[in-house]
Design an enzyme around this catalytic site. Structure first.
Site, PDB file in Angstrom:
ATOM      1  N   ARG A 115      59.529  40.726  43.737  1.00 28.42           N
ATOM      2  CA  ARG A 115      58.704  41.578  43.220  1.00 28.42           C
ATOM      3  C   ARG A 115      58.830  41.735  41.605  1.00 28.42           C
ATOM      4  NH1 ARG A 115      59.894  44.674  47.966  1.00 28.42           N
ATOM      5  NH2 ARG A 115      58.205  44.216  49.361  1.00 28.42           N
ATOM      6  N   ARG A 221      41.105  42.207  24.580  1.00 31.50           N
ATOM      7  CA  ARG A 221      42.008  40.923  24.619  1.00 31.50           C
ATOM      8  C   ARG A 221      40.989  39.781  24.966  1.00 31.50           C
ATOM      9  NH1 ARG A 221      47.688  39.645  27.353  1.00 31.50           N
ATOM     10  NH2 ARG A 221      47.338  37.344  27.317  1.00 31.50           N
ATOM     11  N   HIS A 228      36.523  29.819  25.662  1.00 29.58           N
ATOM     12  CA  HIS A 228      37.229  29.190  26.801  1.00 29.58           C
ATOM     13  C   HIS A 228      36.235  29.187  28.003  1.00 29.58           C
ATOM     14  CE1 HIS A 228      40.891  29.683  24.483  1.00 29.58           C
ATOM     15  NE2 HIS A 228      41.686  29.342  25.713  1.00 29.58           N
TER      16      HIS A 228
HETATM   17  N1  GLY Z   1      45.137  32.716  26.306  1.00 27.44           N
HETATM   18  C1  GLY Z   1      44.257  33.969  26.331  1.00 27.44           C
HETATM   19  C2  GLY Z   1      45.113  35.276  26.569  1.00 27.44           C
HETATM   20  O1  GLY Z   1      46.431  35.198  26.521  1.00 27.44           O
HETATM   21  O2  GLY Z   1      44.698  36.350  26.745  1.00 27.44           O
END
Ligand code: GLY
Length: 349
Positions: A115, A221, A228
């Site tokens: 885990r 993020r 991508h």
């Molecule tokens: N490679 C994109 C990220 O790590 O959020």
């Protein structure tokens, strides 16, 4: 002690350092978490850094094959079974020595074994140093798509030993440049004007700041996925004949065209994308010939960041941000605006 640059990924209670410099692999024993008594090094045959990786405790080296098909659940099962045979416990540590494939797979195996046990990455490709090894995204592919099974599992440290780059094949360097071009568009920074160590540390710092603000990609993020959406579709559609960073370069040129179709950026900014990708970073911005646009649109619709219709990360007046519900006709038109590979990289008219 080797001289190196240090970047901290700021995560409450789980902050860790990325060390960049020549010879930093020698810092390995010093960055292992306290209490580690055994280590498994996950790497690939012939990696010149592996013989230099000395964790200072008993260790075993496990090699995984090259190629995208290695990023599978069966590889993770094999690794975990080897961890058991070596007597790894919850307080031991996995070390990934390699490029993004190794750090993704080793990190994921560490995240599920007992885990979750500690992992340290020794990044040996430019792409792993500036992106893959930092930020805790780990995972493997399914036949249906890339990185569809994985976990957020932060390493305890990342070592970026520049000595590894002296033997890096040109294609691997190109892949790292694809991710670096991404950081250029996120920040406008003149990364190529910096000496290599500072350039890598700057990329790591950009990523560290974004990850520190939104570790699990509930918002900001996602900008790290600039370029991508098409890139992942291209990797699948070409059966990985295009490597990740090569596909990201094309995906950046495409994202600029989608943004243009939506009126978010003007044609000068599209040309600026092409200039940076092709002239500054020496990458190709053209779609491989003969790809079926319907298949690409379908693959883009399966992207993990899809929350609502076709979702892209796009440039615009507020910088790069996530845009949901992008109309399919704009997505298709942007594909027709792409240069198509004829052996020469192209600048948009
Ligand atoms: N490679 C994109 C990220 O790590 O959020």
């Amino acid at each position: 002690m080797s001289s190196h640059l240090r970047v901290t990924v700021p995560l409450a209670g789980r902050s860790y350092d990325v060390l960049v410099g020549n010879g930093v692999v020698r810092e390995l024993a010093g960055v292992l978490p306290a209490g580690v008594r055994r280590v498994v090094i996950v790497t690939q045959a012939g990696n010149p850094m592996t013989p230099l990786a000395d964790p200072g405790v008993p260790f075993e080296v496990l090699e995984i094959p090259d190629g995208e098909q290695t990023k599978s659940l069966s590889t993770v099962e094999d690794l975990c079974r080897s961890f058991v045979r070596f007597g790894m416990t919850r307080s031991d540590c996995v070390i990934g020595v390699g490029g993004g494939l190794v750090t993704d797979v080793a990190g994921f195996a560490a995240s599920v074994f007992h885990r979750g046990i500690a992992v340290v990455h020794v990044a040996t490709s430019l792409l792993a140093m500036v992106d893959a090894a930092i930020g805790g995204k780990t995972g493997v592919n399914l036949p249906e798509g890339k990185n569809l099974v994985g976990a957020f599992w932060q390493p305890s440290a990342v070592l970026c030993d520049l000595d590894a780059l002296t033997t890096l094949p040109p294609r691997e360097t190109r892949c790292g440049m694809g991710e670096m071009a991404k950081y250029h568009f996120l920040t406008g920074d003149d990364l190529l004007g910096l000496p290599l160590a500072e350039r890598i540390a700057r990329c790591a710092a950009i990523k560290a700041e974004v990850v520190g603000a939104d570790e699990r990609e509930s918002g900001r993020r996602a900008i790290l996925n600039y370029g991508h959406t098409l890139a992942h579709a291209l990797e699948t559609a070409t059966a990985h004949q295009l490597a990740h960073g090569e596909a990201v370069a094309i995906g950046l040129a495409y994202a600029a065209r989608v943004a243009h179709e939506l009126g978010r950026i003007d044609s000068d900014r599209v040309r600026e994308h092409d200039r940076v990708i092709v002239d500054a970073y020496g990458l190709d911005n053209a779609l491989p010939a003969g790809l079926d646009h319907d298949e690409l649109v379908d693959l883009m619709g399966r992207d993990k960041k899809v929350v609502n219709g076709l979702t892209f990360v796009l440039d615009g007046a507020n910088g790069v941000e996530t845009v949901a519900e992008v109309p399919a006709d704009a997505v298709r038109r942007a594909l027709t605006r792409m240069p198509v590979a004829d052996g020469r990289a192209r600048i948009s008219p």
